[in-house]
Design an enzyme around this catalytic site. Structure first.
Site: not given
Length: 471
Positions: A198, A355
């Site tokens: 992400d 992430h």
């Protein structure tokens, strides 16, 4: 289009929920006038107990040392995707630059860092919104703005029977509203990890992407619109490297119907023949998958996203790497590895939330990669695990099937069809040189390159989830 924190949490909220203070106070913002990334140094926000310093392994030291040596031998080019990908010094890579197509189209998007609404005079957007209103269930927005915009639903009372299938409250993934597909939080292939990240693109991610290339590994990249606008050449690398590109949406359950529509709409549609919505403008493709930060989605938002052709991808396990806490992140990686070793994924694979957010998160991904690869049979992009060979609206772009991937074909077609009807979509990647970017005279403050993949002491730098990942 407003800012959001980059963090996600798997914890169930009590009903009525207790206050959620999930957004770090150090959001990175983007100047609307220059669309340049402004990163914060660790000194720009107060230290907390959740911020631990990362000391890398000797393997990572060796890998980064090799990259550092090579960086002196390549040209520093901020004008094309290929040239940008050759920059291995993250300080240089994070030097602000201007990409003309983005600069010229800025006024075609809602203002940065505000909640998006349909632009005045945009009859196409208004007509599309009007056409789907009948499909949107009568569910009011969650919480109270502005605090709810950052994931803080404190004081909001929500029924314990979860009538809206609100993931933030109960982790519900099977909609209560008829006709809505279930969220994706597992993958059907046994022993498989749906691998993705992400909050990209990060301005200094070349070291990380080079590492993935060295492992012949592709992933699903959930990109934030503000970051795409800030570092478009970095965004283009994802497609060039064969990664699957999805969008990371806003904290949408806090928004009105029109706001939620506008946030998602402006990342997808063509504004005119030559002025395309942001991901399409910069990368050349229109994603068909998205992820809500914090997993914040309910049936109202599912209906809006579905009407725009977006498949909702959540996760089953969370690294919590966005916290910047090495002890927590390492424990979560190890817990996933232990679970895989126990045989829990022998019949159905899983999705793990990680992430591209910062030095720390990317370094952790490198640190744990070999361990993950040793316990999962396959690490593949989510779309590949779902056998989704057509990941974008545009023709010609493909992902390999799962069988093709595990047999060594890790990249599908990244060129696209010459028969596209909406402008020269295929040229966005292939003729990037004709849209040369220019480096600005300003340079980032020393130490602000949030994506530096080096064994240095670094806190977490939140890139922020721009509300309208659609910009």
């Amino acid at each position: 289009m407003g800012a959001r924190g980059g963090g996600d949490t798997p914890h169930i909220i009590p009903v009525p929920p207790s206050p959620l203070l999930l957004v770090p106070p150090h959001l990175v913002q983007v100047s609307p006038s220059s669309a340049l990334l402004l990163a914060l140094t660790p000194c720009d926000f107060p230290p907390t107990n959740d911020m631990h310093l990362f000391a890398s392994s000797s393997v990572l030291l060796g890998f980064i040392g090799a990259l550092a040596f090579l960086s002196t031998a390549v040209a520093q080019d901020h004008t094309t995707e290929e040239g940008e990908a050759q920059i291995l010094d993250p300080t240089v890579e994070c030097t602000p630059y201007t990409y003309p197509p983005v600069a010229q189209a800025q006024n075609q998007f809602p203002p940065m860092w505000t909640v998006a609404t349909i632009l005045p005079g945009d009859t196409a957007a208004q007509n599309k919104y009007n056409s789907i209103q009948g499909k949107i269930p009568n569910i009011p927005p969650k919480g109270t703005q502005p605090q709810s915009l950052s994931g803080d639903f404190g004081g909001f009372s929500y029924p314990s029977n979860d009538p809206d299938c609100w993931w933030t409250s109960t982790h519900c993934t099977n909609p209560k509203m008829a006709g809505l597909p279930a969220d994706i939080n597992t993958v059907p292939e046994p022993g498989t990890l749906g691998y993705g990240f992400d909050d990209g693109p990060n301005c200094g991610h070349n070291g990380f992407y080079d590492y993935l290339q060295s492992k012949n590994q592709t992933a699903t990249m959930f990109y934030i619109g503000s970051n795409i606008m800030s570092v478009p050449l970095e965004a283009q690398r994802a497609l060039a490297d064969g990664h699957e590109v999805c969008t990371l949406g806003p904290t949408v359950t806090a928004l009105t119907n029109e706001q939620a529509f506008a946030e998602l709409y402006y990342i997808l549609r063509s504004l005119t023949q030559f002025q395309m919505a942001l991901i399409k403008l910069v990368i050349g493709v229109t994603p068909t998958c998205w992820r809500p930060p914090y997993g914040d989605v309910d049936d109202r938002i599912r209906a809006i996203a579905g009407a725009l052709g977006l498949q909702n991808i959540i996760w089953q396990y969370d690294s919590s790497d966005w916290l910047g806490n090495a002890s927590v992140t390492d424990a979560n990686y190890q817990a996933l590895i232990n679970t895989a070793t126990s045989g829990a994924f022998n019949n159905v694979g899983t999705i793990f939330l990680t992430h591209e957010l910062s030095n720390f998160t990317m370094s952790e991904a490198i640190k744990w990669y070999d361990n993950l690869a040793s316990v999962f049979k396959h690490l593949v992009p989510v779309g590949v695990a779902l056998n989704k060979t057509k990941p974008y609206v545009e023709d010609g772009y493909t992902l390999p099937t799962f069988a093709q991937y595990v047999n060594g074909t890790h990249i599908g077609s990244i060129v696209g069809s010459v028969n596209e009807t909406t402008s020269s979509i295929t040229s966005t990647i292939t003729s990037t040189a004709s849209h040369t970017a220019t480096t600005t005279s300003s340079t980032p403050t020393a130490g602000t390159n949030a994506a530096q993949i080096l064994p240095i002491n670094s806190g977490m730098h939140s890139i922020g989830v721009l509300v309208a990942d659609a910009r």
